[in-house]
Design a protein around this motif. Structure first.
Motif, mmCIF file in Angstrom:
data_model
loop_
_atom_site.group_PDB
_atom_site.id
_atom_site.type_symbol
_atom_site.label_atom_id
_atom_site.label_comp_id
_atom_site.label_asym_id
_atom_site.label_seq_id
_atom_site.Cartn_x
_atom_site.Cartn_y
_atom_site.Cartn_z
ATOM 1 N N GLU A 141 0.854 -1.174 -0.053
ATOM 2 C CA GLU A 141 -0.041 -0.035 -0.118
ATOM 3 C C GLU A 141 0.756 1.170 0.180
ATOM 4 O O GLU A 141 1.688 1.361 1.034
ATOM 5 N N LEU A 142 0.648 2.078 -0.999
ATOM 6 C CA LEU A 142 1.462 3.488 -1.217
ATOM 7 C C LEU A 142 0.536 4.357 -0.951
ATOM 8 O O LEU A 142 -0.408 4.620 -1.694
ATOM 9 N N CYS A 163 -6.477 6.983 2.092
ATOM 10 C CA CYS A 163 -5.262 5.986 2.508
ATOM 11 C C CYS A 163 -5.537 5.654 4.155
ATOM 12 O O CYS A 163 -5.399 4.549 4.492
ATOM 13 N N ARG A 164 -6.098 6.644 4.791
ATOM 14 C CA ARG A 164 -6.386 6.171 6.215
ATOM 15 C C ARG A 164 -7.548 5.202 6.248
ATOM 16 O O ARG A 164 -7.619 4.294 7.073
ATOM 17 N N GLU A 165 -8.500 5.144 5.272
ATOM 18 C CA GLU A 165 -9.742 4.478 5.218
ATOM 19 C C GLU A 165 -9.083 2.916 4.694
ATOM 20 O O GLU A 165 -9.939 1.857 5.170
ATOM 21 N N MET A 166 -7.964 2.578 4.277
ATOM 22 C CA MET A 166 -7.304 1.535 3.843
ATOM 23 C C MET A 166 -6.865 0.775 5.085
ATOM 24 O O MET A 166 -6.640 -0.366 5.217
ATOM 25 N N GLN A 167 -6.480 1.564 6.036
ATOM 26 C CA GLN A 167 -5.740 1.052 7.374
ATOM 27 C C GLN A 167 -6.326 -0.273 7.861
ATOM 28 O O GLN A 167 -5.829 -1.240 7.957
ATOM 29 N N PHE A 227 -9.802 0.554 -2.091
ATOM 30 C CA PHE A 227 -9.937 -0.744 -2.719
ATOM 31 C C PHE A 227 -10.641 -1.591 -1.517
ATOM 32 O O PHE A 227 -10.182 -1.680 -0.278
ATOM 33 N N SER A 228 -11.825 -1.840 -1.709
ATOM 34 C CA SER A 228 -12.710 -2.811 -0.750
ATOM 35 C C SER A 228 -11.974 -3.940 -0.482
ATOM 36 O O SER A 228 -11.314 -4.351 -1.203
ATOM 37 N N GLU A 229 -12.326 -4.649 0.857
ATOM 38 C CA GLU A 229 -11.687 -5.957 1.183
ATOM 39 C C GLU A 229 -12.110 -7.044 0.047
ATOM 40 O O GLU A 229 -11.258 -7.758 0.019
#
Length: 99
Positions: A11-12, A20-24, A82-84
């Motif tokens: 993850e970049l 980006c924080r929502e990807m954490q 990107f959803s899980e």
């Protein structure tokens, strides 16, 4: 000792970027569920080291997810949140199964 992973999920992004924080939490979930088969890596492109990785992977927008196979070859790339569920579809391309 380097572990053999089926996939390296990179993850970049940046800690200051909302998507980006929502990807954490998704990254954490992937690591918890698939940690034996998937290596999860985060690079903050707003740091000096992260900028080097942004150049290395040719990042034009964040967040960007880069997926490497067991041999380190990129096989998939996605830009944006990107959803899980969609992310799991990409991991399963390389035979990843839930622990």
């Amino acid at each position: 000792v380097e572990k053999d992973y089926k996939v390296t999920f990179i993850e970049l992004g940046s800690v200051s970027c909302i998507p980006c924080r929502e990807m954490q939490p998704i990254m954490k979930s992937i690591e918890e569920k698939y940690g034996k088969e998937v290596r999860v890596v985060f690079h903050d492109v707003m740091t000096e080291i992260g900028q080097l990785n942004a150049v290395k992977y040719g990042i034009e927008a964040i967040p960007t997810q880069v997926f490497l196979d067991a041999k380190g070859k990129e096989y998939y790339r996605h830009i944006g949140y990107f959803s899980e569920g969609e992310l799991l579809r990409v991991l399963k391309m390389k035979g990843v199964k839930q622990n």
